[in-house]
Design a protein around this motif. Structure first.
Motif, short mmCIF file in Angstrom:
data_model
loop_
_atom_site.label_atom_id
_atom_site.label_comp_id
_atom_site.label_asym_id
_atom_site.label_seq_id
_atom_site.Cartn_x
_atom_site.Cartn_y
_atom_site.Cartn_z
N PRO A 90 9.72 -1.13 -12.68
CA PRO A 90 10.76 -0.89 -11.66
C PRO A 90 10.13 -0.60 -10.30
N PHE A 91 10.67 -1.26 -9.29
CA PHE A 91 10.20 -1.11 -7.90
C PHE A 91 8.71 -1.41 -7.76
N GLY A 92 8.19 -2.30 -8.58
CA GLY A 92 6.79 -2.68 -8.48
C GLY A 92 5.84 -1.54 -8.73
N GLY A 93 6.28 -0.54 -9.49
CA GLY A 93 5.43 0.62 -9.81
C GLY A 93 5.42 1.68 -8.73
N LYS A 94 6.17 1.50 -7.67
CA LYS A 94 6.23 2.50 -6.59
C LYS A 94 7.07 3.69 -7.02
N VAL A 95 6.75 4.86 -6.50
CA VAL A 95 7.59 6.03 -6.69
C VAL A 95 8.72 5.92 -5.67
N VAL A 96 9.95 5.87 -6.14
CA VAL A 96 11.10 5.73 -5.26
C VAL A 96 12.05 6.90 -5.54
N VAL A 97 12.36 7.64 -4.49
CA VAL A 97 13.30 8.74 -4.59
C VAL A 97 14.61 8.27 -3.97
N LEU A 98 15.64 8.15 -4.81
CA LEU A 98 16.96 7.76 -4.35
C LEU A 98 17.80 9.03 -4.24
N VAL A 101 0.81 -1.23 0.00
CA VAL A 101 0.00 0.00 0.00
C VAL A 101 0.84 1.28 0.00
N THR A 102 2.14 1.15 0.17
CA THR A 102 3.02 2.33 0.16
C THR A 102 3.02 2.97 -1.21
N ARG A 103 2.93 4.29 -1.25
CA ARG A 103 2.94 5.01 -2.52
C ARG A 103 4.30 5.61 -2.85
N LEU A 104 5.07 5.95 -1.78
CA LEU A 104 6.34 6.65 -1.98
C LEU A 104 7.38 6.07 -1.04
N ILE A 105 8.57 5.81 -1.58
CA ILE A 105 9.71 5.38 -0.77
C ILE A 105 10.83 6.38 -1.00
N ILE A 106 11.35 6.92 0.07
CA ILE A 106 12.48 7.85 -0.01
C ILE A 106 13.68 7.14 0.60
N TRP A 107 14.74 6.98 -0.19
CA TRP A 107 15.95 6.28 0.24
C TRP A 107 17.09 7.30 0.18
N ASP A 108 17.48 7.81 1.35
CA ASP A 108 18.57 8.78 1.44
C ASP A 108 19.90 8.05 1.43
N GLU A 109 20.93 8.73 1.03
CA GLU A 109 22.28 8.18 0.93
C GLU A 109 22.35 6.97 0.01
N ALA A 110 21.52 6.96 -1.02
CA ALA A 110 21.49 5.83 -1.96
C ALA A 110 22.83 5.57 -2.66
N PRO A 111 23.64 6.60 -2.94
CA PRO A 111 24.91 6.31 -3.61
C PRO A 111 25.85 5.43 -2.79
#
Length: 184
Positions: free
Chosen positions: A85-93, A52-62
């Motif tokens: 990609p990512f199951g259609g989720k919005v992912v901010v790396l 059910v998550t719509r957005l994932i924010i992943w800090d320090e991804a590099p």
């Protein structure tokens, strides 16, 4: 709508509201290979949360190895049943790709670069956005310019590829500094 905040390191996770490390949040295995999946059963509360998550924010991804991010991507596809990609989720790396790379013990420069997100098959499918103002060094133009030169690869290096920190940026240490701090 549900958004999850995660980061590569525990220190950064501690300053994010509700933040957790990516390894903890997604149950990323320690020993990874090109076909790894996160250890999340589809019948768990975590799987439902990720569904059910719509957005994932992943800090320090590099700092994360590309294979860990790819593992999360495959796992989200499996959980959602969506082959995007990512199951259609919005992912901010997020993170500064000009400053850090993943740590790969005893690796060559090329092995370290190959372990980074920029070498992932996902990289071509991502929308890249760049921030142009470094808020941390905004008031120190000399340091800001130095960081930009290092990140752009134009700061001079020695024969081993090392960068010399300018003398005016170095805080000198003396034995008396240690003695005065012990008195406090």
């Amino acid at each position: 709508m549900i958004a999850l905040a995660t980061t590569t390191s525990g220190v950064a996770a501690s300053i994010l509201p509700g933040g957790r490390t990516a390894h903890s949040r997604f149950k990323i295995p320690i020993d990874l290979h090109e076909e790894s999946y996160c250890t999340i059963s589809k019948q768990t509360g975590l799987a439902e949360l990720l569904h059910v998550t719509r957005l994932i924010i992943w800090d320090e991804a590099p700092v994360a190895k590309r294979i860990a991010i790819e593992t999360v991507g495959r796992s989200l596809q499996d959980i959602t049943g969506i082959q995007k990609p990512f199951g259609g989720k919005v992912v901010v790396l997020g993170g500064d790709f000009m400053q850090v790379l993943p740590v790969v013990p005893k690796a060559t420069i090329q092995e370290t670069i190959n372990a980074s997100l920029v070498k992932s098959y996902l990289n071509k499918q991502m929308q890249h956005m760049t921030l142009t103002e470094n808020m941390r060094s905004k008031s120190d133009h000399v340091f800001n310019d130095f960081l930009l030169q290092v990140g752009s690869g134009i700061e001079p290096t020695d024969s081993e590829g090392n960068i010399k920190t300018p003398d005016e940026m170095i805080i000198k240490y003396s034995k008396s500094d240690e003695e005065s701090s012990e008195e406090c």
